[in-house]
Design a protein around this motif. Structure first.
Motif, mmCIF file in Angstrom:
data_model
loop_
_atom_site.group_PDB
_atom_site.id
_atom_site.type_symbol
_atom_site.label_atom_id
_atom_site.label_comp_id
_atom_site.label_asym_id
_atom_site.label_seq_id
_atom_site.Cartn_x
_atom_site.Cartn_y
_atom_site.Cartn_z
ATOM 1 N N THR A 68 37.596 57.267 28.993
ATOM 2 C CA THR A 68 37.599 57.170 27.531
ATOM 3 C C THR A 68 36.188 57.023 26.980
ATOM 4 O OG1 THR A 68 39.823 56.233 27.482
ATOM 5 C CG2 THR A 68 38.417 55.818 25.569
ATOM 6 N N ASN A 69 35.364 56.198 27.631
ATOM 7 C CA ASN A 69 33.999 56.025 27.117
ATOM 8 C C ASN A 69 33.181 57.306 27.218
ATOM 9 O OD1 ASN A 69 33.942 55.772 29.975
ATOM 10 N ND2 ASN A 69 31.993 54.670 29.886
ATOM 11 N N GLU A 70 33.432 58.116 28.261
ATOM 12 C CA GLU A 70 32.746 59.400 28.393
ATOM 13 C C GLU A 70 33.221 60.372 27.309
ATOM 14 O OE1 GLU A 70 31.927 59.813 33.163
ATOM 15 O OE2 GLU A 70 33.976 60.122 32.435
ATOM 16 N N ALA A 71 34.529 60.372 27.069
ATOM 17 C CA ALA A 71 35.070 61.250 26.029
ATOM 18 C C ALA A 71 34.537 60.862 24.654
ATOM 19 C CB ALA A 71 36.595 61.194 26.047
ATOM 20 N N LEU A 72 34.450 59.557 24.400
ATOM 21 C CA LEU A 72 33.916 59.094 23.114
ATOM 22 C C LEU A 72 32.448 59.485 22.960
ATOM 23 C CD1 LEU A 72 35.560 55.560 22.853
ATOM 24 C CD2 LEU A 72 36.069 57.568 21.439
ATOM 25 N N ALA A 73 31.695 59.407 24.049
ATOM 26 C CA ALA A 73 30.283 59.806 24.000
ATOM 27 C C ALA A 73 30.151 61.297 23.697
ATOM 28 C CB ALA A 73 29.597 59.471 25.321
ATOM 29 N N MET A 74 31.042 62.106 24.280
ATOM 30 C CA MET A 74 31.006 63.538 24.029
ATOM 31 C C MET A 74 31.382 63.853 22.578
ATOM 32 S SD MET A 74 32.815 66.473 26.365
ATOM 33 C CE MET A 74 32.100 65.693 27.815
ATOM 34 N N LEU A 75 32.387 63.167 22.072
ATOM 35 C CA LEU A 75 32.776 63.360 20.680
ATOM 36 C C LEU A 75 31.675 62.887 19.736
ATOM 37 C CD1 LEU A 75 36.519 62.279 20.868
ATOM 38 C CD2 LEU A 75 35.650 64.599 20.505
ATOM 39 N N ASN A 76 30.997 61.812 20.114
ATOM 40 C CA ASN A 76 29.888 61.315 19.305
ATOM 41 C C ASN A 76 28.775 62.350 19.232
ATOM 42 O OD1 ASN A 76 28.501 59.077 17.860
ATOM 43 N ND2 ASN A 76 27.105 59.184 19.609
ATOM 44 N N LYS A 77 28.476 62.980 20.364
ATOM 45 C CA LYS A 77 27.458 64.031 20.395
ATOM 46 C C LYS A 77 27.820 65.167 19.439
ATOM 47 C CE LYS A 77 25.966 65.480 24.417
ATOM 48 N NZ LYS A 77 25.887 66.184 25.722
ATOM 49 N N CYS A 78 29.105 65.439 19.322
ATOM 50 C CA CYS A 78 29.576 66.527 18.458
ATOM 51 C C CYS A 78 29.915 66.046 17.052
ATOM 52 C CB CYS A 78 30.794 67.195 19.091
ATOM 53 S SG CYS A 78 30.440 68.025 20.660
ATOM 54 N N GLY A 79 29.529 64.818 16.723
ATOM 55 C CA GLY A 79 29.733 64.303 15.369
ATOM 56 C C GLY A 79 31.164 63.944 15.051
#
Length: 234
Positions: A102-113
């Motif tokens: 989940t933390n990796e997915a959130l980081a990826m979504l954060n990168k994509c705004g």
């Protein structure tokens, strides 16, 4: 070199769609493929990506398992109904046999705004947010080469700027990016190299500056209008 195609040709119902085309995708570049609707851009990309087979010619890849290292964002991505952005992202990763925490997915979504929209149902996101989620899904398995089909089409200026910044960020992080576009300002801003396709032929390729100088035009829009006249008069 990631992909090198030599004299690839594709016919559909006897009509030449791609005509003896030589095309290359190089490492760590942003490559724009441009041309009128129906010129052969999408078919050329599908041949390069192995989604279609050329009738003749050869396509060489940098790796036997290149598809594992390739991310593709289509104009229309069928997100899974009822699932949130983060759930869709995890599911797309699973298609590549990747499990992301989940933390990796959130980081990826954060990168994509999309950090603030992580738990919003994907179907309820705005058009710009859905485009960014589609790019995130294409990145879920951490590909080396990312292919984007008109990533900012039909977006408002703010959403379009967000996509441009994301593409530049991805390149700065080491990704090679190939995209198609009809927006010459976008191409001018992002592309290191341009390939223009008209009626199945490559009619120009080079940097934006080289092409404008070679064809004695003031802008990429003038270049596009000049070279696409071949199709209009055919």
């Amino acid at each position: 070199m990631y992909i090198q195609a030599k004299e690839i040709e594709k016919r559909i119902n006897g009509r030449i769609i791609i005509n003896k085309m030589d095309i290359a995708i190089r490492q760590q570049e942003i490559l724009a493929i441009i041309g009128p609707n129906g010129a052969g851009k999408t078919t050329a990309l599908e041949l390069l990506l192995g989604l279609q087979t050329a009738d003749s010619g050869k396509v060489h890849y940098w790796s036997d398992d290149y598809k594992k290292h390739l991310g593709v964002q289509l104009q229309s991505v069928p997100f899974f109904p009822g699932l949130s952005a983060i759930e869709n992202l995890k599911l797309f990763a699973a298609f590549y046999k990747q499990v992301i925490a989940t933390n990796e997915a959130l980081a990826m979504l954060n990168k994509c705004g999309l950090r603030d929209s992580a738990y919003t149902e994907a179907g309820k996101l705005s058009g710009g947010q859905q485009k960014r989620l589609a790019i995130a899904a294409a990145l879920a398995h951490q590909p080396e080469l990312l292919v984007l089909d008109e990533p900012s089409a039909a977006l408002d200026p703010r959403a379009r700027q967000d996509i441009h910044q994301l593409i530049q960020l991805l390149h700065n992080e080491g990704n090679t990016v190939v995209f198609t576009s009809h927006d010459m300002d976008e191409v001018q801003r992002l592309a290191h190299r341009i390939i223009m396709v008209v009626q199945g032929d490559i009619v120009a390729q080079g940097t934006p500056e080289e092409l404008c100088r070679e064809h004695r035009v003031a802008s990429l829009e003038h270049l596009y209008l000049k070279l696409s006249a071949k199709e209009e008069t055919a």
